[in-house]
Every structure is written in C-alpha cells, then in structure tokens.
Motif scaffolding. Structure first.
Motif, PDB file in Angstrom:
ATOM      1  N   SER A  36      -2.784  -0.792  -2.259  1.00 16.99           N
ATOM      2  CA  SER A  36      -2.923  -0.133  -0.953  1.00 16.99           C
ATOM      3  C   SER A  36      -1.591   0.133  -0.252  1.00 16.99           C
ATOM      4  O   SER A  36      -1.453   1.189   0.398  1.00 16.99           O
ATOM      5  N   LEU A  39      -0.398   3.381  -1.689  1.00 15.32           N
ATOM      6  CA  LEU A  39      -1.233   4.505  -1.249  1.00 15.32           C
ATOM      7  C   LEU A  39      -1.014   4.788   0.234  1.00 15.32           C
ATOM      8  O   LEU A  39      -0.962   5.956   0.648  1.00 15.32           O
ATOM      9  N   ALA A  40      -0.887   3.720   1.036  1.00 18.36           N
ATOM     10  CA  ALA A  40      -0.687   3.900   2.472  1.00 18.36           C
ATOM     11  C   ALA A  40       0.634   4.612   2.758  1.00 18.36           C
ATOM     12  O   ALA A  40       0.727   5.448   3.665  1.00 18.36           O
ATOM     13  N   LEU A  43       0.077   8.331   1.657  1.00 18.03           N
ATOM     14  CA  LEU A  43      -0.956   9.049   2.410  1.00 18.03           C
ATOM     15  C   LEU A  43      -0.832   8.851   3.919  1.00 18.03           C
ATOM     16  O   LEU A  43      -1.640   9.401   4.670  1.00 18.03           O
ATOM     17  N   LEU A  45      -1.354   6.152   6.044  1.00 22.69           N
ATOM     18  CA  LEU A  45      -2.605   5.599   6.553  1.00 22.69           C
ATOM     19  C   LEU A  45      -2.366   4.686   7.754  1.00 22.69           C
ATOM     20  O   LEU A  45      -1.350   3.996   7.840  1.00 22.69           O
ATOM     21  N   GLN A  49      -7.465   2.603   8.476  1.00 25.25           N
ATOM     22  CA  GLN A  49      -7.698   3.267   7.186  1.00 25.25           C
ATOM     23  C   GLN A  49      -7.370   2.348   6.014  1.00 25.25           C
ATOM     24  O   GLN A  49      -8.055   2.347   5.000  1.00 25.25           O
ATOM     25  N   LYS A  50      -6.303   1.561   6.155  1.00 26.51           N
ATOM     26  CA  LYS A  50      -5.974   0.593   5.103  1.00 26.51           C
ATOM     27  C   LYS A  50      -7.108  -0.421   4.932  1.00 26.51           C
ATOM     28  O   LYS A  50      -7.492  -0.752   3.808  1.00 26.51           O
ATOM     29  N   LEU A  53     -10.008   1.284   3.254  1.00 28.95           N
ATOM     30  CA  LEU A  53      -9.718   1.595   1.853  1.00 28.95           C
ATOM     31  C   LEU A  53     -10.000   0.400   0.948  1.00 28.95           C
ATOM     32  O   LEU A  53     -10.647   0.539  -0.094  1.00 28.95           O
ATOM     33  N   SER A 101      -5.983  12.013  -2.527  1.00 27.48           N
ATOM     34  CA  SER A 101      -6.192  12.006  -1.084  1.00 27.48           C
ATOM     35  C   SER A 101      -6.952  10.744  -0.676  1.00 27.48           C
ATOM     36  O   SER A 101      -7.522  10.033  -1.513  1.00 27.48           O
ATOM     37  N   PHE A 102      -6.945  10.458   0.618  1.00 27.40           N
ATOM     38  CA  PHE A 102      -7.672   9.298   1.148  1.00 27.40           C
ATOM     39  C   PHE A 102      -9.146   9.384   0.791  1.00 27.40           C
ATOM     40  O   PHE A 102      -9.764   8.389   0.388  1.00 27.40           O
ATOM     41  N   GLU A 103      -9.722  10.579   0.926  1.00 28.07           N
ATOM     42  CA  GLU A 103     -11.144  10.757   0.614  1.00 28.07           C
ATOM     43  C   GLU A 103     -11.415  10.494  -0.868  1.00 28.07           C
ATOM     44  O   GLU A 103     -12.447   9.910  -1.220  1.00 28.07           O
ATOM     45  N   LEU A 106     -11.601   6.791  -1.348  1.00 26.53           N
ATOM     46  CA  LEU A 106     -12.849   6.215  -0.845  1.00 26.53           C
ATOM     47  C   LEU A 106     -13.951   6.385  -1.891  1.00 26.53           C
ATOM     48  O   LEU A 106     -14.763   5.463  -2.105  1.00 26.53           O
TER      49      LEU A 106
END
Length: 415
Positions: A36, A39-40, A43, A45, A49-50, A53, A101-103, A106
């Motif tokens: 994470s 990714l954070a 992206l 975040l 959001q973290k 995720l 992407s974040f989506e 998810l």
C-alpha cells in the motif's frame, strides 16, 4: 497429552496441507498491506483511501468464507481447497499485468477475499481428523497459517523496491502454485461421517445467541490481528516516517508475536480453558491499545504492538478451542460464520483508523477506539460466563474453563 499421541490421533499430512494452504492464502490475502505505501505514493491516496484499500480484501473474505465453507461441505474440503487456490491466482495475474488505478485495486482486493476464505476450508478439513481433546491444538496448528503475513510483510516491500510493485504480484503467485501441488498430494478427507449443511442449519445457528457472541469475540481477536497486520505498514510510514522496507521489517517482527502463538493459545485453552485464556487476552490487548493511542516513541510502540499481537494470536487459538466444544456437531458451519465475522472486524479496523486520521488528525484516535471496544467486550464476556455456567453441559463447562466472578467472590472468606 503427548506429541506421539497427538500424531496418532489424526492425519498429520492433512494437518500440514491445511497449514500450508492457510499460510500461502493468508500471504495473498494481506498482500495489499505491505504494497500500500507504494500504491499510495503513485496514486496519491488519502489516509481514508489507504485504509479502504487494505480493508477491502478482509471484507470480501467475510463474504466468501460461508460460500467456500458450504462448498466444502458439498464437494469436500480437499476439492474446495484446490478450487480456492486456483481462483486465488486470478487477482495476482490482474495485479501483475493490468491494474493501474485505485478502482482497479479495489476490484483486485475484492477478489483477494477468496484467499481469506481459505479459513473455512483449512480448519475444518484438519479438525475433523482429531477427537475433542486435541481440537484446540489441531486447529491452532492449522490456524497458525496466519504466519503467511510474515511472507508478505518481509518480502513484498523488498520485491516491490527492486522489481516494481507490478512484479510483486507475479512473485506472490509462485508459492501459491507450489502449495497447490502440495495440497493435492497431501490433503485427504476425514473418514468421519459428514452430512451436507443446509441453509436451514445456517439459519438455526444464526438464531442462537452464542453464535453472535463468538462472532463478536473473533471480530476483536482475529479482526484485530489481520486489521493491524494489514495497516501497520501504512502506520509506520506515515506516523514514524520509516522507509517502506523498514516499515515492513517492523511489521514482520510484530506479526511474529501473534502468528506463532495461535497454536499456543489452543494448547493453553486445552489445559486452562478457552474462556479463561480469552479473558486475559482481552484485558491485556485492550490496555495495550489504549496505551498505544498516545503514539509513544518508535521502540515503545513496537514493543507494545508485539504484546498486543501476541495476545490476539493467543485469543484466536482460544476461541477455536471453545467453538468445537460449544458447537460439536456444526464445526464446519460455525467456523465459516465466526471466520466471516473476523474478516468484518479486520475490515472495520483499518477503515476507521484511516477515516479518523483524516478527520481527527491522528492515528491515536482509531487505536483508542479499538482499545475501548476491546475492554467493553471483556466486560461482556465476564457477564456471559455466569450465564454459560447454567446453560452449557457439565463436560463443556469443564473444558471451557468457565467460572463466574460472582461465585468466586461469594466463595472468598470474609475478613
């Protein structure tokens, strides 16, 4: 109890296969936790959001557990395990080749929940081979597969640093493939008779108050363990400004304290009673979380977190010594339900920590909230002890180590 008697009482290859299945599945289930920070960073975040995720796999695991548990009752734990391991490869492939992407993450997190559902197959598959007096140890050994977290927290930050976070998903697929082969060779179904579980039986279990209580307790112990294991990398990077690899190393050290104490919790519960072990676990863990909410220096925080995770690991083992005693004829079904509650608890912990960090400005608020809840649940368990003493069979009361504080106080001589 001797080790020789324990080995003779069941089928150790199936116990080993169950451990390996749960171990590698747990590694994959919490994979987004150590990844994470990478990714954070890419992206951009927020803390909320973290938290979301790393929490999504835990929530989806709660959905898949009853499904996979029911499937295991229909087609057998061995076949269900092979299917679960095969499906687990899909989100790893998507993360390796497609996610950006974040989506997307998810969605991958939701699919990673299949790995979390391994709990509903691995533990019943192993436990059905063993008589009641060995249930705590057998389920503790199989459940020690939550040590798979160590593989994720120790190796994934390093792999992502040197090869990129995309390739980390490909590396994670290798042990899954190896365990898939080992599980096919080692796992066997218990010869003990097993009738398929119907939704009517699920409904009957859900109608019992004790089902809800065990779900609550496991949402604290297992939910706390997996929630912290998933979120602590973010916590150390954000709060103490460690590098991603350093954060992963500290999380690994902390998770060791809980992962390998799960079978110890089962062993202690077999001797002292799961009820008594669980009381001590909730008291120490709750007090530790409240102390940690002050956000002390790094060394103190690591020590306190190690103690908290040790208690949660013991608690996980203790609960699954109690479950087969209380629900002897429905171990597979109740395991799926209680395990699902653990995943929900795991989802709520990082989600609320991220949310409160964004809105209260500190991770301490989330830790204090979880610590306070743990102490409230301790009080609930104390009150339930007196009730269960009256309702449970005498032999179950003895094995569980039940007692009532009111009775203890009444028996003390006056000054």
């Amino acid at each position: 109890m001797t080790s020789k008697a324990f080995l003779k009482a069941g089928h150790w290859p199936t116990l080993l296969a169950s451990f390996l299945y749960f171990d590698v599945s747990f590694m994959v289930w919490v994979l987004l936790g150590p990844l994470s920070p990478f990714l954070a960073e890419q992206l951009h975040l927020t803390a909320s959001q973290k938290g979301l995720l790393v929490a999504i796999p835990l929530l989806s695991g709660s959905f898949f557990r009853p499904v996979l548990g029911t499937l295991a009752d229909r087609i057998g734990g061995r076949r269900a395990g092979l299917l679960g391991l095969s499906v687990t490869l899909l989100p790893l492939l998507l993360g390796w080749r497609y996610a950006s992407s974040f989506e997307h993450f998810l969605g991958i997190g939701a699919l990673l929940g299949v790995a979390g559902a391994s709990f509903a197959v691995a533990l019943p598959l192993a436990s059905r081979w063993y008589p009641p007096e060995y249930q705590g140890l057998a389920m503790g050994i199989a459940g020690a597969g939550n040590s798979g977290t160590l593989l994720a927290t120790l190796f994934m930050p390093r792999i992502a640093t040197h090869f990129g976070w995309h390739n980390a998903f490909a590396f994670a697929a290798v042990p899954v493939l190896l365990v898939l082969v080992a599980f096919a060779l080692l796992a066997r179904e218990s010869p003990a008779p097993k009738a398929p579980v119907t939704w009517k039986q699920y409904k009957a279990l859900l109608a019992q108050a004790d089902t809800g209580w065990f779900c609550l307790f496991y949402s604290i112990t297992f939910g706390g363990f997996v929630g912290l294991a998933s979120f602590l990398t973010v916590f150390f990077v954000d709060q103490y400004h460690l590098s991603k690899v350093q954060a992963g190393d500290f999380v690994t050290l902390i998770v060791v304290c809980g992962s390998f104490l799960r079978p110890v919790g089962g062993w202690l519960a077999d001797r002292a009673g799961g009820y008594r072990v669980l009381l001590g676990v909730l008291l120490v863990a709750g007090a530790g979380l409240c102390a940690l909410s002050t956000l002390p220096a790094l060394g103190i925080a690591v020590a306190v977190l190690g103690l908290i995770m040790a208690m949660l690991g013991l608690g996980n083992g203790a609960i699954f010594q109690l479950v087969p005693q209380r629900f002897a004829g429905s171990v597979g079904t109740i395991t799926g339900l209680v395990g699902a509650a653990g995943g929900i608890g795991g989802f709520l912990l990082p989600s609320q920590m991220g949310y409160l960090k964004d809105h209260a400005g500190s991770y301490g608020a989330g830790l204090l909230a979880f610590g306070g809840l743990t102490l409230v649940v301790l009080c609930v368990l104390l009150r339930l002890g007196a009730k269960w003493l009256q309702e449970w069979p005498e032999e179950t009361v003895r094995r569980a180590g039940l007692f009532s504080l009111r009775s203890v106080w009444a028996s003390e001589p006056a000054d």
